[in-house]
Motif scaffolding. Structure first.
Motif, short mmCIF file in Angstrom:
data_model
loop_
_atom_site.label_atom_id
_atom_site.label_comp_id
_atom_site.label_asym_id
_atom_site.label_seq_id
_atom_site.Cartn_x
_atom_site.Cartn_y
_atom_site.Cartn_z
N ILE A 104 0.83 -1.20 0.00
CA ILE A 104 0.00 0.00 0.00
C ILE A 104 0.87 1.26 0.00
O ILE A 104 1.83 1.36 0.76
CB ILE A 104 -0.99 -0.01 1.19
CG1 ILE A 104 -2.11 0.98 0.98
CG2 ILE A 104 -0.30 0.21 2.50
CD1 ILE A 104 -3.17 0.52 0.04
N GLY A 105 0.58 2.15 -0.93
CA GLY A 105 1.28 3.43 -0.98
C GLY A 105 2.52 3.45 -1.86
O GLY A 105 3.13 4.51 -2.04
N PHE A 106 2.89 2.30 -2.43
CA PHE A 106 4.07 2.27 -3.30
C PHE A 106 3.65 2.22 -4.77
O PHE A 106 2.56 1.78 -5.11
CB PHE A 106 4.98 1.09 -2.95
CG PHE A 106 5.68 1.28 -1.64
CD1 PHE A 106 6.73 2.18 -1.52
CD2 PHE A 106 5.30 0.57 -0.51
CE1 PHE A 106 7.38 2.38 -0.31
CE2 PHE A 106 5.94 0.76 0.70
CZ PHE A 106 6.98 1.67 0.80
N ARG A 107 4.55 2.67 -5.64
CA ARG A 107 4.26 2.83 -7.06
C ARG A 107 4.66 1.63 -7.90
O ARG A 107 5.55 0.87 -7.54
CB ARG A 107 5.03 4.02 -7.61
CG ARG A 107 4.67 5.34 -7.05
CD ARG A 107 5.47 6.40 -7.77
NE ARG A 107 4.59 7.01 -8.74
CZ ARG A 107 4.27 8.30 -8.74
NH1 ARG A 107 4.79 9.11 -7.87
NH2 ARG A 107 3.44 8.76 -9.64
N GLN A 108 4.02 1.56 -9.05
CA GLN A 108 4.43 0.60 -10.07
C GLN A 108 5.91 0.83 -10.37
O GLN A 108 6.35 1.97 -10.51
CB GLN A 108 3.59 0.85 -11.33
CG GLN A 108 3.88 -0.08 -12.47
CD GLN A 108 2.88 0.15 -13.59
OE1 GLN A 108 1.68 0.12 -13.37
NE2 GLN A 108 3.39 0.37 -14.79
#
Length: 130
Positions: A104-108
């Protein structure tokens, strides 16, 4: 794949939901004390944004996520959901499960390290659909 700095970005509504679960001390066998402490530390460092400013390639509640465990060929696909909607057979993982809180909260494109029941794992986020 481009290396992206691991800065946690949370949608304001997701931040409120996670904070409420933590305040209620929502704990089960898949979410132990060390995970609570790690998540609390991550929440303190997060950039909290409104929906109109939220990047579409960031994992949030109800995201469809495709990840790869580093060092393995396995690719997993699932949705991040609230605990009451979690269903492994339907590929719906709770936001409060270790893998849910890890992503949760991290990018591709980001590489994420997190402690899961099988030990410390490193995941690469291959795709996020919101």
């Amino acid at each position: 794949m481009q290396k992206i700095k691991n800065k946690l970005i949370l949608l304001k509504e997701d931040f409120k939901l996670l904070s409420a679960y933590l305040k209620a001390r929502w704990i089960n066998s898949s979410f132990e004390r060390n995970n609570i402490e790690a998540l609390q530390a991550e929440l303190k460092k997060a950039d909290i944004v409104e929906a109109e400013d939220f990047p579409m390639d960031v994992v949030r509640l109800n995201s469809q996520v495709k990840i790869k465990t580093n060092g393995k060929d396995d690719i997993m696909e699932f949705s991040i959901v609230t605990p009451e909607k979690a269903n492994y057979k339907e590929k719906k993982i709770s936001i409060m499960a270790p893998i849910g809180t890890a992503l949760i909260g991290f990018r591709q494109g980001q590489v994420v390290n997190w402690e899961v029941p099988g030990g410390k794992k490193t995941f690469t986020i291959l795709e996020v659909t919101n």
